[in-house]
Write a protein that holds these residues in place. Sequence first.
Motif, PDB file in Angstrom:
ATOM      1  N   LEU A 124       0.620  -1.538  -0.003  1.00  0.00           N
ATOM      2  CA  LEU A 124      -0.316  -0.256   0.187  1.00  0.00           C
ATOM      3  C   LEU A 124       1.206   1.251  -0.163  1.00  0.00           C
ATOM      4  N   GLY A 125       1.699   1.345   0.643  1.00  0.00           N
ATOM      5  CA  GLY A 125       2.775   2.395   0.894  1.00  0.00           C
ATOM      6  C   GLY A 125       4.222   2.842  -0.621  1.00  0.00           C
ATOM      7  N   ALA A 126       4.466   2.149  -0.404  1.00  0.00           N
ATOM      8  CA  ALA A 126       5.829   1.995  -1.607  1.00  0.00           C
ATOM      9  C   ALA A 126       5.382   3.712  -2.892  1.00  0.00           C
ATOM     10  N   GLY A 127       4.565   3.572  -3.025  1.00  0.00           N
ATOM     11  CA  GLY A 127       4.103   3.827  -4.405  1.00  0.00           C
ATOM     12  C   GLY A 127       3.492   5.675  -3.501  1.00  0.00           C
ATOM     13  N   GLY A 128       3.355   5.867  -2.190  1.00  0.00           N
ATOM     14  CA  GLY A 128       2.715   6.741  -1.225  1.00  0.00           C
ATOM     15  C   GLY A 128       3.636   8.067  -1.201  1.00  0.00           C
ATOM     16  N   GLY A 129       4.911   7.264  -1.193  1.00  0.00           N
ATOM     17  CA  GLY A 129       6.211   7.912  -0.422  1.00  0.00           C
ATOM     18  C   GLY A 129       6.464   8.695  -0.792  1.00  0.00           C
ATOM     19  N   THR A 130       8.095   9.096  -0.538  1.00  0.00           N
ATOM     20  CA  THR A 130       8.765  10.041  -0.775  1.00  0.00           C
ATOM     21  C   THR A 130       9.985   9.695  -1.698  1.00  0.00           C
TER      22      THR A 130
ATOM     23  N   ASP B 144      14.803  -4.677  13.989  1.00  0.00           N
ATOM     24  CA  ASP B 144      14.113  -4.237  14.959  1.00  0.00           C
ATOM     25  C   ASP B 144      14.181  -2.302  14.498  1.00  0.00           C
ATOM     26  N   PHE B 145      15.068  -2.018  14.113  1.00  0.00           N
ATOM     27  CA  PHE B 145      15.560  -0.185  14.301  1.00  0.00           C
ATOM     28  C   PHE B 145      15.341   0.205  13.335  1.00  0.00           C
ATOM     29  N   PHE B 146      16.284  -1.009  12.514  1.00  0.00           N
ATOM     30  CA  PHE B 146      16.663   0.138  10.765  1.00  0.00           C
ATOM     31  C   PHE B 146      15.749  -0.041   9.563  1.00  0.00           C
ATOM     32  N   VAL B 147      14.629  -0.737   9.897  1.00  0.00           N
ATOM     33  CA  VAL B 147      13.876  -1.429   8.742  1.00  0.00           C
ATOM     34  C   VAL B 147      12.141  -0.395   9.337  1.00  0.00           C
ATOM     35  N   PRO B 148      12.131  -0.152  10.724  1.00  0.00           N
ATOM     36  CA  PRO B 148      10.751   0.794  10.552  1.00  0.00           C
ATOM     37  C   PRO B 148      11.770   2.533  10.460  1.00  0.00           C
ATOM     38  N   PHE B 149      12.395   2.493  10.476  1.00  0.00           N
ATOM     39  CA  PHE B 149      12.845   3.835  10.431  1.00  0.00           C
ATOM     40  C   PHE B 149      12.840   4.268   8.667  1.00  0.00           C
ATOM     41  N   TYR B 150      12.933   3.022   8.289  1.00  0.00           N
ATOM     42  CA  TYR B 150      13.292   3.177   6.501  1.00  0.00           C
ATOM     43  C   TYR B 150      11.793   3.272   6.118  1.00  0.00           C
ATOM     44  N   ILE B 151      11.463   2.593   6.571  1.00  0.00           N
ATOM     45  CA  ILE B 151      10.020   2.831   6.423  1.00  0.00           C
ATOM     46  C   ILE B 151       8.999   3.841   6.692  1.00  0.00           C
ATOM     47  N   PHE B 152       9.646   4.486   7.140  1.00  0.00           N
ATOM     48  CA  PHE B 152       8.687   5.816   8.665  1.00  0.00           C
ATOM     49  C   PHE B 152       9.682   6.648   7.302  1.00  0.00           C
ATOM     50  N   ALA B 153      10.657   6.778   7.925  1.00  0.00           N
ATOM     51  CA  ALA B 153      11.551   7.725   6.699  1.00  0.00           C
ATOM     52  C   ALA B 153      11.164   7.767   5.265  1.00  0.00           C
ATOM     53  N   LYS B 154      10.393   6.542   4.449  1.00  0.00           N
ATOM     54  CA  LYS B 154      10.506   7.113   3.111  1.00  0.00           C
ATOM     55  C   LYS B 154       8.644   7.452   2.749  1.00  0.00           C
TER      56      LYS B 154
ATOM     57  N   ILE C  12       6.037   9.243   5.073  1.00  0.00           N
ATOM     58  CA  ILE C  12       5.619  10.006   6.214  1.00  0.00           C
ATOM     59  C   ILE C  12       6.127  11.582   4.980  1.00  0.00           C
ATOM     60  N   THR C  13       4.483  11.669   4.405  1.00  0.00           N
ATOM     61  CA  THR C  13       4.763  13.083   2.641  1.00  0.00           C
ATOM     62  C   THR C  13       4.538  14.367   3.933  1.00  0.00           C
TER      63      THR C  13
ATOM     64  N   VAL D 284       3.876  13.113  11.111  1.00  0.00           N
ATOM     65  CA  VAL D 284       5.008  13.052  12.500  1.00  0.00           C
ATOM     66  C   VAL D 284       4.570  14.183  13.554  1.00  0.00           C
ATOM     67  N   LYS D 285       3.477  15.082  13.567  1.00  0.00           N
ATOM     68  CA  LYS D 285       3.074  15.378  15.223  1.00  0.00           C
ATOM     69  C   LYS D 285       2.201  13.548  15.383  1.00  0.00           C
ATOM     70  N   LYS D 286       1.461  13.977  14.670  1.00  0.00           N
ATOM     71  CA  LYS D 286       0.604  12.647  15.147  1.00  0.00           C
ATOM     72  C   LYS D 286       1.644  11.229  15.469  1.00  0.00           C
ATOM     73  N   ILE D 287       2.351  10.481  15.099  1.00  0.00           N
ATOM     74  CA  ILE D 287       3.556  10.259  15.706  1.00  0.00           C
ATOM     75  C   ILE D 287       4.119   9.976  16.759  1.00  0.00           C
ATOM     76  N   LEU D 288       4.593  11.180  17.208  1.00  0.00           N
ATOM     77  CA  LEU D 288       4.675  11.598  18.177  1.00  0.00           C
ATOM     78  C   LEU D 288       4.036  12.191  19.126  1.00  0.00           C
ATOM     79  N   PHE D 289       2.916  12.391  18.796  1.00  0.00           N
ATOM     80  CA  PHE D 289       1.319  12.348  20.204  1.00  0.00           C
ATOM     81  C   PHE D 289       1.465  10.035  20.694  1.00  0.00           C
ATOM     82  N   ALA D 290       1.531  10.078  19.409  1.00  0.00           N
ATOM     83  CA  ALA D 290       1.655   8.144  19.297  1.00  0.00           C
ATOM     84  C   ALA D 290       2.309   7.654  21.081  1.00  0.00           C
TER      85      ALA D 290
END
Length: 195
Positions: free
Chosen positions: A68-74, A114-124, A126-127, A132-138
């Motif tokens: 779902l997300g690879a096409g909508g990322g940056t 555990d750490f770099f795969v989520p980092f990659y997914i989140f970084a790629k 988030i548009t 980002v604000k919602k993630i920090l609130f979470a």
Amino acid sequence: AIVLIIDALVIALLLGSALLKGFERTLPLAAFLLILFPVESQVSLAGLFDLTTQRLIVVLLVILYVLLGAGGGTSRPLPLKGLVLLLIVWMLLSTANSAVPMISFKAVLSQLFDFFVPFYIFAKSITKSETVKKILFAFVAAMFVLSVCGLPEAYRGWSLLDYFPAVNHHFSGIEAEEYEAGGRMDFVLQRGLQM
């Protein structure tokens, strides 16, 4: 049994959110769930590895990202790429100098996943700055829930971790018998007094 129920709820929540709201809007929920569950929430897969709830979330994020997300990322470059690569090289060098290189290498693979795969997914993925604000609130919301759960642990000696299977948190497992024999709190208090 509680871990399987938690894992089923996590799968349902993430899949439902991704299908109804879209991948990027599911990231705050994933962040909340990653923080919320303890390491003790795991299923041991006979001789292979332990499937923690966090790893299950990461696997689901990878699947959802691909579907779902690879096409909508940056298409921008990965932030902090140089530091991430430097850290990976440092981890591999530390593994080479380890007393037990194979166990250290497995730990490095685990940390990479555990750490770099989520980092990659989140970084790629988030548009929007709103995400980002919602993630920090979470993150804060999960820490608040855990803090409330920690009150009875601190003042009454009751712990949610008692409902999860015992997990060895030590690298070598040498102290595991002492830990299990005296109970969690007794072990922590005894070790704290010896240090």
